[in-house]
Design an enzyme around this catalytic site. Structure first.
Site, PDB file in Angstrom:
ATOM      1  N   THR A 123      -9.847   2.233 -18.406  1.00 37.21           N
ATOM      2  CA  THR A 123      -9.570   1.527 -17.163  1.00 37.21           C
ATOM      3  C   THR A 123     -10.614   1.917 -16.121  1.00 37.21           C
ATOM      4  OG1 THR A 123      -8.165   3.276 -16.228  1.00 37.21           O
ATOM      5  CG2 THR A 123      -7.087   1.644 -17.659  1.00 37.21           C
ATOM      6  N   TYR A 174      -6.243  15.959  -9.626  1.00 41.39           N
ATOM      7  CA  TYR A 174      -5.550  14.945 -10.421  1.00 41.39           C
ATOM      8  C   TYR A 174      -4.472  15.560 -11.301  1.00 41.39           C
ATOM      9  CZ  TYR A 174      -4.630  11.023 -13.503  1.00 41.39           C
ATOM     10  OH  TYR A 174      -4.003  10.016 -14.205  1.00 41.39           O
ATOM     11  N   ASP A 229       0.877  -1.169   0.000  1.00 43.10           N
ATOM     12  CA  ASP A 229       0.000   0.000   0.000  1.00 43.10           C
ATOM     13  C   ASP A 229       0.911   1.215   0.000  1.00 43.10           C
ATOM     14  OD1 ASP A 229      -1.637   2.159   0.553  1.00 43.10           O
ATOM     15  OD2 ASP A 229      -2.735   1.168   2.177  1.00 43.10           O
ATOM     16  N   LYS A 256      -0.168  15.033 -11.177  1.00 44.97           N
ATOM     17  CA  LYS A 256       0.692  14.504 -12.230  1.00 44.97           C
ATOM     18  C   LYS A 256       1.779  15.516 -12.615  1.00 44.97           C
ATOM     19  CE  LYS A 256      -1.131  10.445 -12.549  1.00 44.97           C
ATOM     20  NZ  LYS A 256      -0.367   9.246 -12.139  1.00 44.97           N
ATOM     21  N   ASN A 289       3.157   2.760 -10.633  1.00 44.57           N
ATOM     22  CA  ASN A 289       1.928   2.814 -11.421  1.00 44.57           C
ATOM     23  C   ASN A 289       0.690   3.152 -10.599  1.00 44.57           C
ATOM     24  OD1 ASN A 289       0.022   1.888 -13.745  1.00 44.57           O
ATOM     25  ND2 ASN A 289      -0.514   0.568 -12.011  1.00 44.57           N
TER      26      ASN A 289
END
Length: 236
Positions: free
Chosen positions: A194, A159, A54, A163, A81
């Site tokens: 996904t 988000y 985790d 990144k 990932n």
């Protein structure tokens, strides 16, 4: 000598495909996942080892590093990932809270640093360590400001900024490790179907995995500190 790889968030989606493709190349690919049942099931399907990991739990990460050390003594490839989009309520900047940001950054940024630092001693034992951070075109400042960019109107503060931060994390590690055999790069898998986006993407998870696999197998003359996709360099 068989290469040893660790993929975080490898029980499904792009992470699973990265693990599958690397395993198909003869790499011993450790499936890292926080959900033990799903992680072991994925590892069993691939015929590869599993470790509970985790990325938001330092004890879990430390235990995983200790287990890899005991089993293999080194690590040749690390693919960071694991990632989340977070609560959509935090996408609109004026509605975002510190809690929204913390939730996403814990996995997408802080988790990457935690895992990378825990695995670095093992990567330093590799003759050619490779670190691949799974980024996104949504982290590109240049594309965010480009009205003609396909995702120029997608303004998700939590988000997207996570990144962008991950890209700087990538560059920072590449600079520190520039005098070592270790190469550190950011990969843009593209908009893949996904669970992360309710399978709305137009690329497959396997297609998204290809750039990570390529960066995991870079030769000694390959780049480090780069932001890359299948077509080449991504604008920062």
């Amino acid at each position: 000598m068989t290469k040893i790889a660790l993929i975080t968030g490898a029980n499904k989606g792009i992470g699973y495909e990265i693990a599958r493709l690397l395993a198909g190349q003869g790499v011993t690919t450790i499936v890292g996942a926080r959900d033990e049942e799903r992680g072991r099931a994925a590892a069993d399907r691939l015929g590869q080892p599993y470790v509970r990991l985790d990325v938001t739990d330092e004890e879990s990460v430390s235990a995983a590093a200790k287990w890899i050390d005991g089993e293999y003594g080194r690590l040749d490839i690390l693919v960071n990932n694991a990632g989340i989009t977070g609560d959509p309520a935090g996408f609109r900047p004026s509605a975002a809270t510190a809690a929204h940001l913390r939730e996403v950054y814990e996995t997408n940024v802080f988790g990457v640093v935690t895992v990378t630092n825990a695995m670095l001693p093992l990567l330093r034992r590799s003759p050619a360590g490779r670190i691949v951070n799974m980024s996104s075109e949504l982290g590109s400042l240049a594309m965010a400001m480009d009205p003609d960019s396909p995702f120029g109107d997608f303004n998700a503060l939590t988000y997207n900024s996570s990144k962008s931060a991950l890209n700087m994390v990538t560059v920072s590690y590449a600079k520190e490790l520039k005098d070592t055999p270790i190469k550190v790069n950011a990969a843009n898998p593209g908009y893949c179907a996904t669970d992360l986006n309710q399978h709305q993407g137009f690329r497959t998870a396997e297609q998204g995995a290809a750039i990570a696999v390529r960066l995991a197998n870079l030769d000694a003359d390959g780049p480090s500190g780069a932001y890359l996709e299948d077509a080449g360099v991504v604008r920062w």
